[in-house]
Design an enzyme around this catalytic site. Structure first.
Site, PDB file in Angstrom:
ATOM      1  N   TYR A 173       0.997  -1.192   0.046  1.00  0.00           N
ATOM      2  CA  TYR A 173       0.009  -0.050  -0.183  1.00  0.00           C
ATOM      3  C   TYR A 173       0.773   1.156   0.133  1.00  0.00           C
ATOM      4  O   TYR A 173       2.033   1.112  -0.478  1.00  0.00           O
ATOM      5  CB  TYR A 173      -0.952  -0.358   1.097  1.00  0.00           C
ATOM      6  N   LYS A 225      -5.836  -0.954  -2.175  1.00  0.00           N
ATOM      7  CA  LYS A 225      -7.045  -0.559  -0.933  1.00  0.00           C
ATOM      8  C   LYS A 225      -7.835  -1.755  -0.639  1.00  0.00           C
ATOM      9  O   LYS A 225      -8.095  -2.254   0.664  1.00  0.00           O
ATOM     10  CB  LYS A 225      -8.184   0.516  -1.374  1.00  0.00           C
TER      11      LYS A 225
HETATM   12  O1  LIG Z   1      -4.008   5.987  -0.104  1.00  0.00           O
HETATM   13  C1  LIG Z   1      -3.578   6.688   0.687  1.00  0.00           C
HETATM   14  O2  LIG Z   1      -2.490   6.215   1.328  1.00  0.00           O
HETATM   15  C2  LIG Z   1      -4.470   7.454   1.588  1.00  0.00           C
HETATM   16  C3  LIG Z   1      -5.079   8.578   0.651  1.00  0.00           C
HETATM   17  O3  LIG Z   1      -6.481   7.662   0.151  1.00  0.00           O
HETATM   18  C4  LIG Z   1      -4.609   9.125  -0.343  1.00  0.00           C
HETATM   19  O4  LIG Z   1      -5.358   9.389  -1.455  1.00  0.00           O
HETATM   20  O5  LIG Z   1      -3.713   9.582  -0.223  1.00  0.00           O
HETATM   21 MN   LIG Z   2      -6.982   8.243  -1.903  1.00  0.00          MN
END
Ligand SMILES: O=C(O)C[C@H](O)C(=O)O
Ligand SMILES: [Mn+2]
Ligand SMILES: NC(=O)c1ccc[n+]([C@@H]2O[C@H](COP(=O)([O-])OP(=O)(O)OC[C@H]3O[C@@H](n4cnc5c(N)ncnc54)[C@H](O)[C@@H]3O)[C@@H](O)[C@H]2O)c1
Length: 541
Positions: free
Chosen positions: A91, A164
């Site tokens: 992520y 996600k």
């Molecule tokens: O994706 C992430 O780390 C958090 C958030 O949704 C973002 O767009 O930064």
């Molecule tokens: Mn985001």
């Protein structure tokens, strides 16, 4: 194809070397695997050790994606064993280069659905094909226009939907067979992609206006038809569309926007965590939103609603908010005010020096914020001077620089702690190492929507909620308390990722209970805890 071939290539069926002797016999796998039968722990050790051999995060990710493509159970087993270490790999922040280089490193579609605005007649077939007979209960969809803070990445953005969803399963036990990542390919305005011969998306400018909204609407309607009751999570849409699309559907079907609502919840949870530590009152806080876009306004709205819940008069509550964007402090006559910003803008007549309020430092000097949240995609915008100014007017400045990925952060946690002599209460969007200062170790919370959307989703799916209401969002934010000991020196304002399974459960139960109380749950669901336990998926063979 033989049975062996099909099974070993199906990430939901494959157990690799863990297939037992009798399974190998009954499934036609004899001789199709090495002799040794391994336990899932032995497999996990092998995978983790191999992953460690890669120096760069992106290479670690590529290795893990191979596992994701071949054995989903083992993938989640390894991730859960090392969640704190591996979440940044699957992520944020490593997802950012994985999106930028998606077309270059493409190997497999990872079960995603790619819906093209050039072929709206293919939506139904595309969804059906990608699901491959699976019952889909949760969709994460993006149109790739506002990926993190790195902008328009067209159909490469599909990786944010994939990433996600990985967090949904790893953090809250959402069944990976019941999820579908989707990208709406509506073109891209990113010239780098248009010029890239390897780019895999539609090579034309973004389609906007009615044609775009009709396409989104078609997608929503067909998705709800093909997958009845599916919960739709919208992610990383552009500033002009994110809230508009959310508001269009949220009174009709269960939808959620990660950037608007998710960020709002996690920041509210962070501020509530701070107040547990500093023993201050929520209603005394003055909020400065720096970067009043999708996330910034989602956060402001969430904080505003909390003020109302605490009994404050709406007009009085509005006075606790200041928006700063590219133009400086936003006034009612500032050009380019968005519909989301409009309710929170100020009047010039409120200030003797209104014309000087064009930069952050000047605004801080004038309005004395106690809470400052950065969603501006502007690295270094929280300067030493600005932070020191803030710290002269408040004992415990609350500062959340949450722009992602790491290269876009408004200030590092370490600098914020040093510049305020350890007084600041800090959370960042990306993971931050603890900061040692004057003999105290400060633990830095991660104010990332990933902390809360998995638990929220588990609660929504467990209760089969018809809608996702403000009350459910508020329940999610309030559920995160009680995990960190606020009396410990240097305590984090949010619970650590290492405990995400625990607080996701707690959050899910709280959300499901709220849905039940609001009569939005499916009538036969009356026990929030049991319903949540019932649907949880655990990575085991
Ligand atoms: O994706 C992430 O780390 C958090 C958030 O949704 C973002 O767009 O930064
Ligand atoms: Mn985001
Ligand atoms: N931590 C989290 O959970 C989380 C969640 C969502 C978004 N974010 C981050 O927040 C950032 C913004 O995301 P978004 O979706 O709101 O984007 P957005 O484009 O909707 O909003 C960004 C806003 O910042 C403003 N801005 C740009 N330069 C500025 C400057 N120099 N000074 C003041 N304002 C400026 C823009 O005009 C815009 O209004 C991104 O980096 C994203 O990664 C973090």
């Amino acid at each position: 194809m033989t049975n062996a071939y099909n099974i070993l290539n199906d990430p939901f069926l494959n157990k690799g070397t863990a297939f037992t002797k009798s399974e190998r016999e009954s499934l036609g796998l004899i001789g199709a695997l090495p002799a040794k039968v391994q336990t899932i722990d032995e497999q996990a050790t092998r995978i983790y050790d191999q992953d460690q051999l890669h120096e760069k995060g992106i290479d670690q990710r590529k290795f893990l994606m191979e596992l994701f493509n071949t054995n989903r159970t083992l993938f989640y087993y390894v991730i859960e064993q090392h969640i704190e270490e591996l979440m940044p790999i699957i992520y944020d922040p490593v997802i950012a280069p994985a999106i930028e280089e998606y077309s270059e490193i493409f190997m497999k579609p990872q079960g995603a659905a790619f819906l093209s605005i050039d072929n709206p007649g293919e939506i139904e077939a595309s969804l059906t094909n990608a699901a491959g007979g699976r019952k889909i209960k949760l969709i994460v969809v993006t149109d790739g226009e506002g990926i993190l803070g790195i902008g328009d990445w067209g159909s490469n953005g599909v990786n944010i939907s994939v990433g996600k969803l990985m967090v949904y399963t790893a953090a809250a036990g959402i069944d990976p067979r019941e999820v579908l990542p989707i990208v709406l390919d509506v073109g891209t305005d990113n010239q780098t992609l248009i010029d890239d011969p390897l780019y895999l998306g539609e090579k034309h400018a973004r389609v906007t206006g009615d044609k775009y909204y009709d396409f989104v609407d078609k997608f929503v309607k067909i998705a709800r038809k093909v997958f009845p009751d599916v919960y739709i999570h919208f992610e990383d849409f552009g500033r002009d569309n994110a809230t508009k699309i959310l508001n269009k559907y949220r009174k009709e079907i269960p939808v959620f926007n990660g950037d608007v609502q998710g960020t709002g919840i996690v920041c509210l949870a962070g501020v509530l965590g701070v107040l547990n530590i500093s023993k201050q009152k929520f209603s005394d806080q003055i909020f400065l939103t720096f970067g009043a876009g999708t996330a910034g306004m989602g956060i402001a709205n969430m904080m505003y609603r909390e003020m109302l819940v605490e009994g404050m008069d709406p007009e009085e509550a509005k006075k606790h908010f200041y928006l700063v964007d590219k133009q400086g402090l936003l006034f009612s006559d500032t050009p380019g005010i968005t519909p989301e910003q409009r309710p929170f803008v100020r009047e010039r007549s409120e200030f003797v020096n209104a014309d000087e309020l064009t930069n952050l430092e000047a605004v801080i000097k004038t309005v004395h914020p106690t809470v400052m949240i950065g969603t501006s995609t502007t690295p270094g915008a929280f300067t030493e001077k600005a932070i020191k100014e803030m710290a002269t007017h408040t004992e415990r400045p609350i500062i959340f620089p949450i722009s992602n990925p790491t290269k876009l952060i408004e200030a590092s946690a370490e600098d914020l702690i040093k510049w305020t002599d350890g007084r600041a209460l800090v959370a960042t969007g990306v993971p931050s190492d603890p900061v040692k200062y004057n003999g105290v170790t400060y633990h830095i919370g991660q104010a990332n929507n990933a902390l809360i959307y998995p638990g929220l989703g588990l609660g929504v799916l467990a209760s089969k909620a018809k809608l996702v209401t403000d009350e459910m969002l508020s329940a999610a934010a309030h559920s995160l308390g009680g995990i960190v000991d606020p009396n410990e020196k240097g305590a984090s304002v949010l619970p650590p990722i290492s405990k995400i399974r625990i607080f996701s459960d707690k959050e899910a139960i709280s959300v499901a209970q709220t849905a039940i109380d609001q009569k939005l749950a499916t009538p036969n669901i009356t026990d929030a805890k049991a319903a949540t336990e019932n649907i949880k998926w655990i990575p085991k063979y």
